[in-house]
Motif scaffolding. Structure first.
Motif, PDB file in Angstrom:
ATOM      1  N   SER A 140      33.715   8.113  39.509  1.00  0.00           N
ATOM      2  CA  SER A 140      34.938   7.412  39.069  1.00  0.00           C
ATOM      3  C   SER A 140      36.172   7.973  39.758  1.00  0.00           C
ATOM      4  CB  SER A 140      35.085   7.519  37.550  1.00  0.00           C
ATOM      5  OG  SER A 140      34.014   6.875  36.885  1.00  0.00           O
ATOM      6  N   GLU A 141      36.219   9.292  39.926  1.00  0.00           N
ATOM      7  CA  GLU A 141      37.358   9.904  40.613  1.00  0.00           C
ATOM      8  C   GLU A 141      37.398   9.488  42.083  1.00  0.00           C
ATOM      9  OE1 GLU A 141      37.400  14.125  40.158  1.00  0.00           O
ATOM     10  OE2 GLU A 141      37.160  14.045  37.984  1.00  0.00           O
ATOM     11  N   LEU A 142      36.245   9.513  42.735  1.00  0.00           N
ATOM     12  CA  LEU A 142      36.207   9.207  44.163  1.00  0.00           C
ATOM     13  C   LEU A 142      36.548   7.744  44.442  1.00  0.00           C
ATOM     14  CD1 LEU A 142      33.012  11.211  45.191  1.00  0.00           C
ATOM     15  CD2 LEU A 142      35.372  11.772  45.745  1.00  0.00           C
ATOM     16  N   PHE A 143      36.148   6.845  43.534  1.00  0.00           N
ATOM     17  CA  PHE A 143      36.382   5.420  43.759  1.00  0.00           C
ATOM     18  C   PHE A 143      37.653   4.908  43.080  1.00  0.00           C
ATOM     19  CE2 PHE A 143      31.663   5.594  44.273  1.00  0.00           C
ATOM     20  CZ  PHE A 143      31.654   5.310  45.629  1.00  0.00           C
ATOM     21  N   TYR A 144      38.433   5.817  42.530  1.00  0.00           N
ATOM     22  CA  TYR A 144      39.688   5.421  41.886  1.00  0.00           C
ATOM     23  C   TYR A 144      40.602   4.630  42.824  1.00  0.00           C
ATOM     24  CZ  TYR A 144      44.213   5.986  39.530  1.00  0.00           C
ATOM     25  OH  TYR A 144      45.435   5.767  38.951  1.00  0.00           O
ATOM     26  N   PRO A 145      40.718   4.962  44.123  1.00  0.00           N
ATOM     27  CA  PRO A 145      41.625   4.194  44.996  1.00  0.00           C
ATOM     28  C   PRO A 145      41.284   2.708  45.079  1.00  0.00           C
ATOM     29  CG  PRO A 145      41.039   6.276  46.022  1.00  0.00           C
ATOM     30  CD  PRO A 145      40.146   6.130  44.824  1.00  0.00           C
ATOM     31  N   VAL A 146      40.045   2.305  44.718  1.00  0.00           N
ATOM     32  CA  VAL A 146      39.671   0.887  44.792  1.00  0.00           C
ATOM     33  C   VAL A 146      39.311   0.365  43.400  1.00  0.00           C
ATOM     34  CG1 VAL A 146      38.945   0.948  47.199  1.00  0.00           C
ATOM     35  CG2 VAL A 146      37.299   1.535  45.413  1.00  0.00           C
ATOM     36  N   TYR A 147      39.931   0.939  42.355  1.00  0.00           N
ATOM     37  CA  TYR A 147      39.605   0.499  40.999  1.00  0.00           C
ATOM     38  C   TYR A 147      39.909  -0.978  40.791  1.00  0.00           C
ATOM     39  CZ  TYR A 147      44.502   0.298  39.431  1.00  0.00           C
ATOM     40  OH  TYR A 147      45.816  -0.043  39.258  1.00  0.00           O
ATOM     41  N   ASN A 148      40.839  -1.519  41.563  1.00  0.00           N
ATOM     42  CA  ASN A 148      41.237  -2.918  41.408  1.00  0.00           C
ATOM     43  C   ASN A 148      40.416  -3.871  42.270  1.00  0.00           C
ATOM     44  OD1 ASN A 148      42.262  -1.895  43.767  1.00  0.00           O
ATOM     45  ND2 ASN A 148      44.220  -2.963  43.644  1.00  0.00           N
ATOM     46  N   LYS A 149      39.382  -3.372  42.944  1.00  0.00           N
ATOM     47  CA  LYS A 149      38.533  -4.223  43.790  1.00  0.00           C
ATOM     48  C   LYS A 149      37.133  -4.277  43.189  1.00  0.00           C
ATOM     49  CE  LYS A 149      41.150  -3.232  48.003  1.00  0.00           C
ATOM     50  NZ  LYS A 149      41.128  -2.730  49.396  1.00  0.00           N
ATOM     51  N   LYS A 150      36.855  -5.392  42.504  1.00  0.00           N
ATOM     52  CA  LYS A 150      35.559  -5.556  41.849  1.00  0.00           C
ATOM     53  C   LYS A 150      34.560  -6.315  42.728  1.00  0.00           C
ATOM     54  CE  LYS A 150      37.634  -3.695  38.338  1.00  0.00           C
ATOM     55  NZ  LYS A 150      37.465  -2.259  38.043  1.00  0.00           N
ATOM     56  N   GLY A 167      12.650  -4.522  34.448  1.00  0.00           N
ATOM     57  CA  GLY A 167      11.979  -5.596  33.723  1.00  0.00           C
ATOM     58  C   GLY A 167      10.951  -6.325  34.560  1.00  0.00           C
ATOM     59  N   ASN A 168      11.222  -6.518  35.858  1.00  0.00           N
ATOM     60  CA  ASN A 168      10.283  -7.267  36.696  1.00  0.00           C
ATOM     61  C   ASN A 168       9.942  -6.566  38.010  1.00  0.00           C
ATOM     62  OD1 ASN A 168      12.603  -7.655  38.297  1.00  0.00           O
ATOM     63  ND2 ASN A 168      13.039  -9.664  37.400  1.00  0.00           N
ATOM     64  N   GLY A 169      10.549  -5.408  38.262  1.00  0.00           N
ATOM     65  CA  GLY A 169      10.230  -4.663  39.474  1.00  0.00           C
ATOM     66  C   GLY A 169      10.834  -5.241  40.736  1.00  0.00           C
ATOM     67  N   GLU A 170      11.775  -6.168  40.609  1.00  0.00           N
ATOM     68  CA  GLU A 170      12.372  -6.786  41.777  1.00  0.00           C
ATOM     69  C   GLU A 170      13.634  -6.044  42.211  1.00  0.00           C
ATOM     70  OE1 GLU A 170      11.052  -9.270  43.512  1.00  0.00           O
ATOM     71  OE2 GLU A 170       9.347  -9.188  42.122  1.00  0.00           O
ATOM     72  N   ALA A 171      13.937  -6.151  43.507  1.00  0.00           N
ATOM     73  CA  ALA A 171      15.157  -5.548  44.036  1.00  0.00           C
ATOM     74  C   ALA A 171      16.373  -6.326  43.553  1.00  0.00           C
ATOM     75  CB  ALA A 171      15.123  -5.533  45.560  1.00  0.00           C
ATOM     76  N   VAL A 172      17.430  -5.589  43.213  1.00  0.00           N
ATOM     77  CA  VAL A 172      18.699  -6.191  42.800  1.00  0.00           C
ATOM     78  C   VAL A 172      19.757  -5.750  43.806  1.00  0.00           C
ATOM     79  CG1 VAL A 172      20.465  -6.335  41.015  1.00  0.00           C
ATOM     80  CG2 VAL A 172      18.045  -6.193  40.365  1.00  0.00           C
ATOM     81  N   VAL A 173      20.343  -6.722  44.500  1.00  0.00           N
ATOM     82  CA  VAL A 173      21.378  -6.433  45.488  1.00  0.00           C
ATOM     83  C   VAL A 173      22.727  -6.486  44.775  1.00  0.00           C
ATOM     84  CG1 VAL A 173      22.427  -7.093  47.672  1.00  0.00           C
ATOM     85  CG2 VAL A 173      19.966  -7.455  47.297  1.00  0.00           C
ATOM     86  N   MET A 174      23.430  -5.355  44.764  1.00  0.00           N
ATOM     87  CA  MET A 174      24.704  -5.256  44.041  1.00  0.00           C
ATOM     88  C   MET A 174      25.873  -5.350  45.010  1.00  0.00           C
ATOM     89  SD  MET A 174      23.618  -2.285  41.304  1.00  0.00           S
ATOM     90  CE  MET A 174      22.521  -1.429  42.453  1.00  0.00           C
ATOM     91  N   SER A 175      26.728  -6.345  44.761  1.00  0.00           N
ATOM     92  CA  SER A 175      27.870  -6.571  45.637  1.00  0.00           C
ATOM     93  C   SER A 175      29.158  -6.794  44.859  1.00  0.00           C
ATOM     94  CB  SER A 175      27.615  -7.783  46.540  1.00  0.00           C
ATOM     95  OG  SER A 175      27.403  -8.958  45.748  1.00  0.00           O
ATOM     96  N   LYS A 176      29.076  -6.789  43.509  1.00  0.00           N
ATOM     97  CA  LYS A 176      30.260  -6.990  42.681  1.00  0.00           C
ATOM     98  C   LYS A 176      30.163  -6.135  41.435  1.00  0.00           C
ATOM     99  CE  LYS A 176      31.149 -11.785  44.102  1.00  0.00           C
ATOM    100  NZ  LYS A 176      31.322 -13.193  43.653  1.00  0.00           N
ATOM    101  N   GLY A 177      31.322  -5.949  40.782  1.00  0.00           N
ATOM    102  CA  GLY A 177      31.354  -5.195  39.533  1.00  0.00           C
ATOM    103  C   GLY A 177      32.022  -3.845  39.710  1.00  0.00           C
ATOM    104  N   GLU A 178      31.581  -2.877  38.897  1.00  0.00           N
ATOM    105  CA  GLU A 178      32.096  -1.515  38.985  1.00  0.00           C
ATOM    106  C   GLU A 178      31.291  -0.741  40.021  1.00  0.00           C
ATOM    107  OE1 GLU A 178      34.771  -0.177  37.675  1.00  0.00           O
ATOM    108  OE2 GLU A 178      35.234  -2.128  36.807  1.00  0.00           O
ATOM    109  N   ILE A 179      31.946  -0.287  41.067  1.00  0.00           N
ATOM    110  CA  ILE A 179      31.234   0.386  42.147  1.00  0.00           C
ATOM    111  C   ILE A 179      30.550   1.670  41.669  1.00  0.00           C
ATOM    112  CG2 ILE A 179      33.396   1.461  42.914  1.00  0.00           C
ATOM    113  CD1 ILE A 179      30.326   0.549  45.084  1.00  0.00           C
ATOM    114  N   SER A 180      31.194   2.424  40.747  1.00  0.00           N
ATOM    115  CA  SER A 180      30.565   3.658  40.269  1.00  0.00           C
ATOM    116  C   SER A 180      29.283   3.358  39.499  1.00  0.00           C
ATOM    117  CB  SER A 180      31.543   4.452  39.387  1.00  0.00           C
ATOM    118  OG  SER A 180      31.979   3.681  38.288  1.00  0.00           O
ATOM    119  N   SER A 181      29.264   2.269  38.715  1.00  0.00           N
ATOM    120  CA  SER A 181      28.047   1.891  37.984  1.00  0.00           C
ATOM    121  C   SER A 181      26.966   1.417  38.953  1.00  0.00           C
ATOM    122  CB  SER A 181      28.359   0.790  36.971  1.00  0.00           C
ATOM    123  OG  SER A 181      29.242   1.251  35.979  1.00  0.00           O
TER     124      SER A 181
END
Length: 699
Positions: A140-150, A167-181
């Motif tokens: 969270s500290e490291l990504f604070y400069p982009v807290y406004n970019k979801k 749940g199904n063993g499939e790959a999930v590609v993450m490109s939006k949301g909270e970067i730290s999560s």
């Protein structure tokens, strides 16, 4: 130009096709690999030095951490500096900093090897061993400069990372949301880190299905791909020798096939040979970084040639001096708390010390979360900042509360007390809210039992009242000129009530009352012996300062405990014997008179180097007007605090001396050979008053 054309003729067809319509887009993919992933930084340093512009980044697990930092705008040099300064032991553990805990919680923190939560009428097991609260905060500290970019495509370099849906063993590609999560999800190695809830899914490490996500950077639009791979792949059958290796081997079966397809998509493939390191080699972080930098130096000419060739064909690109947005303080105008069940929003806000409509830095936000964690009601707290139209932000706390009841188990061995199994049951809010009740039982060569109820008061829970009881049964040796002379069965009972005010998380003052009862019975005969009991009623004032950073083997900080007592008239009943014959009470008169006493202990730790710590301990105490009183002397000897009135003194067995007054200085040097493996040397000097003619004795 002919030479340049020859260079590009060796590239992929897609690169050649796109070069006719515009400057080719370069993608970078960083694999997972635990600690070995730190070697990626060396490749980034070579890319920066060559002036090569990266257009897309993908990563998995540790590759997602390094890649995302690069994508949001950190330079390779900055990432290296961060990696070298991080306390990896704290970051990759379940420990919080001891400094953030309530003073009343520090003595019990991190004492047990097994802690089983009790929920819904049964014990439950977590989805992983490590929650990694400090890791959440660091991200969270490291990504604070982009807290406004979801949207990760809005980073300085568009970015994606990979997780696995349990749940199904499939790959999930993450490109939006909270970067730290997203990053925490991507690195949640099954059975090690707890799974993470992300966008309605429960995710674990993306390396299970796609540890080297090259196809994803191609789908983002990359024409030319640089792939850095630190993963060693599956072990040969004859190398799988323990349960940990079996678990990791099985977990990554599926990924092994995907890996072959991904490597074929790379235009520049960088395989690291890192047999001497493992996924968990964070204690060798410096060596891994140096290894990666050396590999980067070897690749620099290739990256430089590529950058120069692109500039020759499409014109020179001017790279910005800094891609990282400025990290300004943010005004937090409102808040929301998710996940509360057993505690209230008011309790959470006050223990965190949060006030709306104030300006906060990322460090202030981390300290605020640590303060709430320090109440021991919460297991994990992460937060997100939502930009508002007036340039302020709303903070959303995502809270996971600790279960109210835990059963805890540990083992303990000491030459004095013998071996023991320690069982503890701790319940919060069992009788009333804002309380902690616990029972502890030591079963082994000796018996110990303790019960305690702690009640918090006040808006910030900085007032407390503690009621406790304790029973000890020990075999205590006696010594004559430092040689064992006899053996006694000692029983000790204590009832205690105290009220404390904690002005800060590292300082408390208070007062209390206790009743103590001791009984001695000879187990081995000696020339002089006694049998009987005594009881004490004592009022005391108390001062405690604790700024240690860890509960076990601290590296820095000071622990100061001081107490002033008034002992009221006692009730001794003792029989003395010499060579088995009773001694007249007139010749050995026992006093019942009241007296005062004072004790202080100062224990400090100072790091001298990364592996060496200096410890200094000053102890002192005195019973004033202690004339012919008995059974409340200070007991000199031992290295570990085990019983009441004990004074630690290296080189002497527990109970080697009994004195009404003492002063001692101890110095120790601790060296960490390997992770959590230490060599410790201690030496001390002391001055003790003996009971005979009140003479003094030096050690």
């Amino acid at each position: 130009m002919f030479v340049v054309a020859l260079f590009f003729s060796g590239c992929s067809n897609s690169f050649a096709q796109s070069s006719t319509t515009g400057r080719p887009r370069i993608g970078l993919t960083l694999s997972g690999g635990g600690a070995k992933g730190l070697a990626h930084i060396g490749i980034l340093k070579a890319i920066d030095s060559a002036g090569l512009k990266i257009d897309y980044v993908t990563g998995t697990s540790m590759g997602s951490i390094i890649g995302s930092l690069y994508a949001v705008g950190y330079s390779a040099d900055s990432i290296e500096s961060i990696a070298r300064s991080i306390n990896w032991d704290l970051l990759l553990s379940n420990q919080s900093s001891l400094r953030s805990l309530f003073m009343e919680e520090k003595d019990e923190y991190y004492k047990y090897i097994v802690e089983l939560p009790w929920e819904s009428h049964s014990f439950v097991l977590p989805t992983g061993v490590l929650e990694g609260q400090e890791l959440w905060l660091k991200l969270s500290e490291l990504f604070y400069p982009v807290y406004n970019k979801k949207d990760f495509s809005r980073f300085s370099i568009p970015f994606k990372c990979i997780g696995t849906d349990v749940g199904n063993g499939e790959a999930v590609v993450m490109s939006k949301g909270e970067i730290s999560s997203a990053i925490r999800s991507s690195m949640a190695i099954p059975s090690f880190f707890t799974a993470v809830d992300y966008d309605g899914k429960r995710l674990v490490d993306g390396g299970v299905v796609r540890n080297f996500p090259v196809k994803d950077v191609k789908e983002m639009g990359a024409d030319f791909v640089i792939g850095s791979n630190v993963a060693g792949g599956l072990l040969p059958s004859d190398k799988v020798r323990n349960v940990l290796q079996v678990l990791l081997q099985v977990a990554f079966f599926r990924e092994a096939q995907d890996h072959k397809e991904e490597v074929a998509l790379c235009d520049i493939y960088v395989p690291f040979k890192m047999e001497k390191f493992s996924m968990g080699s964070f204690s060798q972080a410096g060596e891994i970084l140096d290894f990666g930098i050396e590999e980067g130096r070897k690749l620099y000419p290739r990256f430089k040639k590529l950058a120069d060739s692109l500039d020759a064909i499409y014109g020179k690109q001017t790279l910005p001096l800094s891609r990282l947005p400025e990290a300004k303080e943010v005004t937090i105008s409102s808040y929301e708390i998710k996940g509360l069940k057993n505690t209230t929003a008011d309790f959470f806000i006050h223990t965190a010390g949060f006030f709306p409509n104030r300006r906060y830095t990322p460090q202030m936000l981390s300290d605020m979360v640590r303060s709430a964690i320090g109440s021991r009601y919460y297991g994990r707290i992460n937060y997100s900042l939502i930009p508002q139209t007036d340039s302020s932000a709303e903070i959303i706390f995502d809270v996971t509360e600790l279960p109210l009841t835990f059963a805890k188990i540990s083992l303990h061995y000491n030459k004095f007390s013998g071996i023991a199994a320690i069982f503890n049951l701790t319940a919060r809010n069992f009788f009333v809210t804002n309380s902690r009740s616990m029972v502890t039982l030591n079963v082994g060569d000796n018996l110990r039992a303790r019960a305690e109820h702690l009640q918090y008061f006040g808006r910030r829970k900085n007032f407390s009242v503690t009621l406790s009881s304790q029973y000890d049964r020990f075999d205590v040796a006696t010594y004559n000129t430092y040689k064992q002379d006899g053996l006694y069965k000692q029983q000790y009972v204590k009832l205690d009530a105290k009220a404390l005010h904690s002005t800060r998380r590292n300082l408390s003052i208070g007062f209390g009352y206790r009743w103590e009862w001791l009984k001695y019975r000879p187990a081995l005969n000696s020339a002089f012996q006694f049998s009987g009991f005594n009881s004490f009623h004592t009022n005391y004032v108390y001062f405690h300062h604790n700024s240690l950073d860890k509960a076990v083997y601290p590296r820095r900080g000071v622990n100061i405990e001081a107490e002033g007592d008034w002992v009221y008239t006692q009730d001794p009943e003792v029989t003395f014997l010499i060579n088995g014959n009773p001694v007249s009470q007139d010749s050995l008169k026992v006093s019942k008179d009241p007296y005062s006493r004072f004790m202080i202990n100062v224990d400090s730790y100072t790091p001298l180097s990364r592996r060496t710590t200096l410890q200094l301990m000053v102890q002192g105490g005195a019973n004033f007007n202690y004339s012919n009183n008995i059974m409340n002397e200070f007991s000199i000897g031992g290295l570990t605090k085990l019983f009441h009135n004990q004074v630690l003194f290296a080189g002497l067995q527990e109970g080697s001396l009994y004195t009404p007054a003492f002063a001692s200085l101890q110095a120790g040097l601790r060296f960490e050979l390997f992770t959590n493996t230490y060599v410790i040397g201690k030496g001390n000097v002391g001055k003790f008053e003996t009971r005979v003619n009140h003479t003094s004795q030096n050690c």
